[in-house]
Design an enzyme around this catalytic site. Structure first.
Site, PDB file in Angstrom:
ATOM      1  N   GLY A  25       0.836  -1.207   0.000  1.00  0.00           N
ATOM      2  CA  GLY A  25       0.000   0.000   0.000  1.00  0.00           C
ATOM      3  C   GLY A  25       0.866   1.250   0.000  1.00  0.00           C
ATOM      4  N   SER A  27       1.245   3.525  -2.490  1.00  0.00           N
ATOM      5  CA  SER A  27       0.943   4.581  -3.471  1.00  0.00           C
ATOM      6  C   SER A  27       0.271   5.801  -2.863  1.00  0.00           C
ATOM      7  CB  SER A  27       0.060   4.008  -4.588  1.00  0.00           C
ATOM      8  OG  SER A  27      -1.139   3.514  -4.036  1.00  0.00           O
ATOM      9  N   SER A  28      -0.216   5.703  -1.630  1.00  0.00           N
ATOM     10  CA  SER A  28      -0.855   6.874  -1.016  1.00  0.00           C
ATOM     11  C   SER A  28      -0.843   6.728   0.506  1.00  0.00           C
ATOM     12  CB  SER A  28      -2.303   7.037  -1.518  1.00  0.00           C
ATOM     13  OG  SER A  28      -3.082   5.945  -1.105  1.00  0.00           O
ATOM     14  N   GLY A  29      -1.270   7.792   1.176  1.00  0.00           N
ATOM     15  CA  GLY A  29      -1.511   7.743   2.611  1.00  0.00           C
ATOM     16  C   GLY A  29      -0.320   7.332   3.467  1.00  0.00           C
ATOM     17  N   ASP A  66      -1.191  -6.300  -6.964  1.00  0.00           N
ATOM     18  CA  ASP A  66      -2.526  -6.314  -6.362  1.00  0.00           C
ATOM     19  C   ASP A  66      -2.461  -7.368  -5.264  1.00  0.00           C
ATOM     20  OD1 ASP A  66      -5.135  -6.779  -5.617  1.00  0.00           O
ATOM     21  OD2 ASP A  66      -5.937  -6.655  -7.651  1.00  0.00           O
ATOM     22  N   SER A 144      -3.156  -2.113  11.635  1.00  0.00           N
ATOM     23  CA  SER A 144      -4.535  -2.512  11.901  1.00  0.00           C
ATOM     24  C   SER A 144      -5.350  -1.243  12.080  1.00  0.00           C
ATOM     25  CB  SER A 144      -4.577  -3.441  13.109  1.00  0.00           C
ATOM     26  OG  SER A 144      -5.881  -3.900  13.315  1.00  0.00           O
ATOM     27  N   TYR A 158     -15.428  -4.150   8.001  1.00  0.00           N
ATOM     28  CA  TYR A 158     -14.089  -3.581   8.265  1.00  0.00           C
ATOM     29  C   TYR A 158     -13.571  -4.006   9.643  1.00  0.00           C
ATOM     30  CZ  TYR A 158     -10.332  -0.108   8.563  1.00  0.00           C
ATOM     31  OH  TYR A 158      -9.106   0.518   8.689  1.00  0.00           O
ATOM     32  N   SER A 161     -12.326  -7.495   9.702  1.00  0.00           N
ATOM     33  CA  SER A 161     -11.007  -7.659   9.067  1.00  0.00           C
ATOM     34  C   SER A 161      -9.898  -7.182  10.006  1.00  0.00           C
ATOM     35  CB  SER A 161     -10.939  -6.908   7.728  1.00  0.00           C
ATOM     36  OG  SER A 161     -10.802  -5.504   7.899  1.00  0.00           O
ATOM     37  N   LYS A 162     -10.118  -6.072  10.703  1.00  0.00           N
ATOM     38  CA  LYS A 162      -9.052  -5.528  11.543  1.00  0.00           C
ATOM     39  C   LYS A 162      -8.937  -6.258  12.891  1.00  0.00           C
ATOM     40  CE  LYS A 162      -7.404  -2.356   8.729  1.00  0.00           C
ATOM     41  NZ  LYS A 162      -6.035  -2.472   8.178  1.00  0.00           N
ATOM     42  N   THR A 193      -6.171  10.595   5.064  1.00  0.00           N
ATOM     43  CA  THR A 193      -5.671   9.941   3.842  1.00  0.00           C
ATOM     44  C   THR A 193      -6.849   9.747   2.875  1.00  0.00           C
ATOM     45  OG1 THR A 193      -6.180   7.684   4.537  1.00  0.00           O
ATOM     46  CG2 THR A 193      -4.064   8.582   5.281  1.00  0.00           C
TER      47      THR A 193
HETATM   48  N1  LIG Z   1      -6.836   6.560   7.376  1.00  0.00           N
HETATM   49  C1  LIG Z   1      -7.304   6.120   8.524  1.00  0.00           C
HETATM   50  O1  LIG Z   1      -8.051   6.799   9.242  1.00  0.00           O
HETATM   51  C2  LIG Z   1      -6.909   4.762   9.015  1.00  0.00           C
HETATM   52  C3  LIG Z   1      -7.173   4.454  10.353  1.00  0.00           C
HETATM   53  C4  LIG Z   1      -6.812   3.202  10.832  1.00  0.00           C
HETATM   54  C5  LIG Z   1      -6.201   2.301  10.001  1.00  0.00           C
HETATM   55  N2  LIG Z   1      -5.966   2.620   8.695  1.00  0.00           N
HETATM   56  C6  LIG Z   1      -5.316   1.608   7.855  1.00  0.00           C
HETATM   57  O2  LIG Z   1      -4.142   2.161   7.315  1.00  0.00           O
HETATM   58  C7  LIG Z   1      -3.808   1.453   6.130  1.00  0.00           C
HETATM   59  C8  LIG Z   1      -3.421   2.450   5.054  1.00  0.00           C
HETATM   60  O3  LIG Z   1      -4.549   3.215   4.702  1.00  0.00           O
HETATM   61  P1  LIG Z   1      -4.494   4.787   4.409  1.00  0.00           P
HETATM   62  O4  LIG Z   1      -5.264   5.447   5.458  1.00  0.00           O
HETATM   63  O5  LIG Z   1      -3.098   5.216   4.158  1.00  0.00           O
HETATM   64  O6  LIG Z   1      -5.389   4.845   3.090  1.00  0.00           O
HETATM   65  P2  LIG Z   1      -5.061   5.117   1.560  1.00  0.00           P
HETATM   66  O7  LIG Z   1      -4.425   6.455   1.372  1.00  0.00           O
HETATM   67  O8  LIG Z   1      -6.332   4.839   0.835  1.00  0.00           O
HETATM   68  O9  LIG Z   1      -3.971   4.014   1.181  1.00  0.00           O
HETATM   69  C9  LIG Z   1      -4.301   2.665   1.007  1.00  0.00           C
HETATM   70  C10 LIG Z   1      -3.143   1.970   0.294  1.00  0.00           C
HETATM   71  O10 LIG Z   1      -3.507   0.579   0.189  1.00  0.00           O
HETATM   72  C11 LIG Z   1      -3.277   0.182  -1.134  1.00  0.00           C
HETATM   73  N3  LIG Z   1      -4.151  -0.911  -1.539  1.00  0.00           N
HETATM   74  C12 LIG Z   1      -5.487  -1.021  -1.401  1.00  0.00           C
HETATM   75  N4  LIG Z   1      -5.925  -2.140  -2.004  1.00  0.00           N
HETATM   76  C13 LIG Z   1      -4.821  -2.752  -2.539  1.00  0.00           C
HETATM   77  C14 LIG Z   1      -4.603  -3.916  -3.292  1.00  0.00           C
HETATM   78  N5  LIG Z   1      -5.611  -4.738  -3.656  1.00  0.00           N
HETATM   79  N6  LIG Z   1      -3.341  -4.227  -3.671  1.00  0.00           N
HETATM   80  C15 LIG Z   1      -2.299  -3.419  -3.331  1.00  0.00           C
HETATM   81  N7  LIG Z   1      -2.433  -2.306  -2.618  1.00  0.00           N
HETATM   82  C16 LIG Z   1      -3.696  -1.968  -2.229  1.00  0.00           C
HETATM   83  C17 LIG Z   1      -3.522   1.424  -1.981  1.00  0.00           C
HETATM   84  O11 LIG Z   1      -2.794   1.297  -3.198  1.00  0.00           O
HETATM   85  P3  LIG Z   1      -3.446   1.087  -4.668  1.00  0.00           P
HETATM   86  O12 LIG Z   1      -4.826   1.641  -4.640  1.00  0.00           O
HETATM   87  O13 LIG Z   1      -2.486   1.810  -5.555  1.00  0.00           O
HETATM   88  O14 LIG Z   1      -3.396  -0.391  -4.880  1.00  0.00           O
HETATM   89  C18 LIG Z   1      -2.937   2.504  -1.111  1.00  0.00           C
HETATM   90  O15 LIG Z   1      -1.558   2.638  -1.369  1.00  0.00           O
HETATM   91  C19 LIG Z   1      -5.018   0.587   5.798  1.00  0.00           C
HETATM   92  O16 LIG Z   1      -4.756  -0.738   6.192  1.00  0.00           O
HETATM   93  C20 LIG Z   1      -6.117   1.172   6.654  1.00  0.00           C
HETATM   94  O17 LIG Z   1      -7.101   0.228   6.982  1.00  0.00           O
HETATM   95  C21 LIG Z   1      -6.290   3.833   8.196  1.00  0.00           C
END
Ligand SMILES: NC(=O)c1ccc[n+]([C@@H]2O[C@H](COP(=O)([O-])OP(=O)(O)OC[C@H]3O[C@@H](n4cnc5c(N)ncnc54)[C@H](OP(=O)(O)O)[C@@H]3O)[C@@H](O)[C@H]2O)c1
Length: 236
Positions: A25, A27-29, A66, A144, A158, A161-162, A193
């Site tokens: 993951g 590519s972003s966030g 993926d 997580s 969700y 999963s977590k 993000t």
């Molecule tokens: N943001 C929050 O508030 C928050 C809070 C608690 C936990 N989290 C966790 O933090 C982690 C990162 O999320 P984020 O907040 O940084 O969100 P995000 O900016 O949407 O980033 C998600 C990343 O996961 C990748 N991803 C999703 N599906 C994928 C797939 N099938 N194959 C490969 N890569 C995949 C995306 O890349 P591509 O789309 O380029 O594949 C992207 O790089 C996640 O596990 C999320 O559940 C986030």
């Protein structure tokens, strides 16, 4: 041992320079910010995602992956292991959220969610553990969520999963501790993000992505004699 008052020359942080890191993951966030930070510390970083991770750094390589596709994971780790004997750090970060009433969540979406958030960390972990056991060292961080500690309205997919990620992580920590391998589960609250673009919910407070990535890095950099096995962090 009592303190002597002398200045200690002991290393207080884990050295990341030259270490091999894999972040899913990327590519972003959180994953993108963490890749940037790891590169700045001199690590050799491999980012796995579907969209290109645009980090203009010589120490970074994006591998189009993926993570719901086991063959994609195989191919990416084949590339990594053609260049390195082992991986020092794996961050299982790729994930997304869907929220809503249970009858509104399509079974296929839920299946993709479990494949991304829960099965992919298992598959990626299987790749790195044999090399880490040989080295008797390594760090695995599972991103997580607070949603992996308590159930939220609309989170039947969700949260499941977590919660699964935290169970996986806790058991893995017990399995790998005796091999000198640290397993840490980070449970963040809402972070600014792209996550919320997809999730369709509006958080009240947000942590900054870079600050959360710095927090994760600070855990990784703890001396390798310390095991922060599970940690929550929320916006104040
Ligand atoms: N943001 C929050 O508030 C928050 C809070 C608690 C936990 N989290 C966790 O933090 C982690 C990162 O999320 P984020 O907040 O940084 O969100 P995000 O900016 O949407 O980033 C998600 C990343 O996961 C990748 N991803 C999703 N599906 C994928 C797939 N099938 N194959 C490969 N890569 C995949 C995306 O890349 P591509 O789309 O380029 O594949 C992207 O790089 C996640 O596990 C999320 O559940 C986030």
């Amino acid at each position: 041992m009592a303190r002597t008052g002398k200045v200690s020359t002991e290393r207080l942080t884990m050295e990341l320079s030259g270490k091999v890191a894999v972040v899913t993951g990327s590519s972003s966030g959180i994953g993108l910010e963490l890749c940037i930070l790891l590169c700045s510390k001199g690590a050799k970083v491999y980012g796995l995602s579907r969209r290109e991770s645009s980090i203009g750094h010589a120490g970074f390589l994006w591998l189009k992956t993926d993570v719901t596709q086991p063959l994609d994971i195989d191919r990416s780790f084949d590339t990594i292991f053609s260049r390195h004997e082992h991986v020092d750090l794996l961050v299982n970060n790729a994930g997304f959220g869907v929220f809503g009433d249970v009858e509104s969540i399509h079974p296929e979406t839920r299946q993709r969610l479990i494949a991304t958030n829960l099965t992919a960390p298992f598959l990626c972990t299987r790749k790195v553990v044999p090399g880490m056991k040989r080295q008797q060292s390594g760090t695995i961080v599972n991103i997580s969520s607070i949603a992996g500690k308590r159930g939220f309205k609309g989170g039947s997919a969700y949260c499941a999963s977590k919660f699964g990620v935290n169970g996986f992580s806790e058991a893995l920590m017990e399995d790998l501790r005796e091999f000198g391998i640290r397993v840490c589960s980070v449970n963040p609250g809402s972070t600014d993000t792209e996550f919320f673009d997809l999730a369709g919910i509006e958080p009240k407070k947000l942590m900054k992505t870079e600050e959360l990535a710095r927090f994760v890095l600070s855990l990784i950099e703890l001396p390798d004699t310390m095991l922060p096995d599970q940690i929550q962090v929320r916006p104040l």
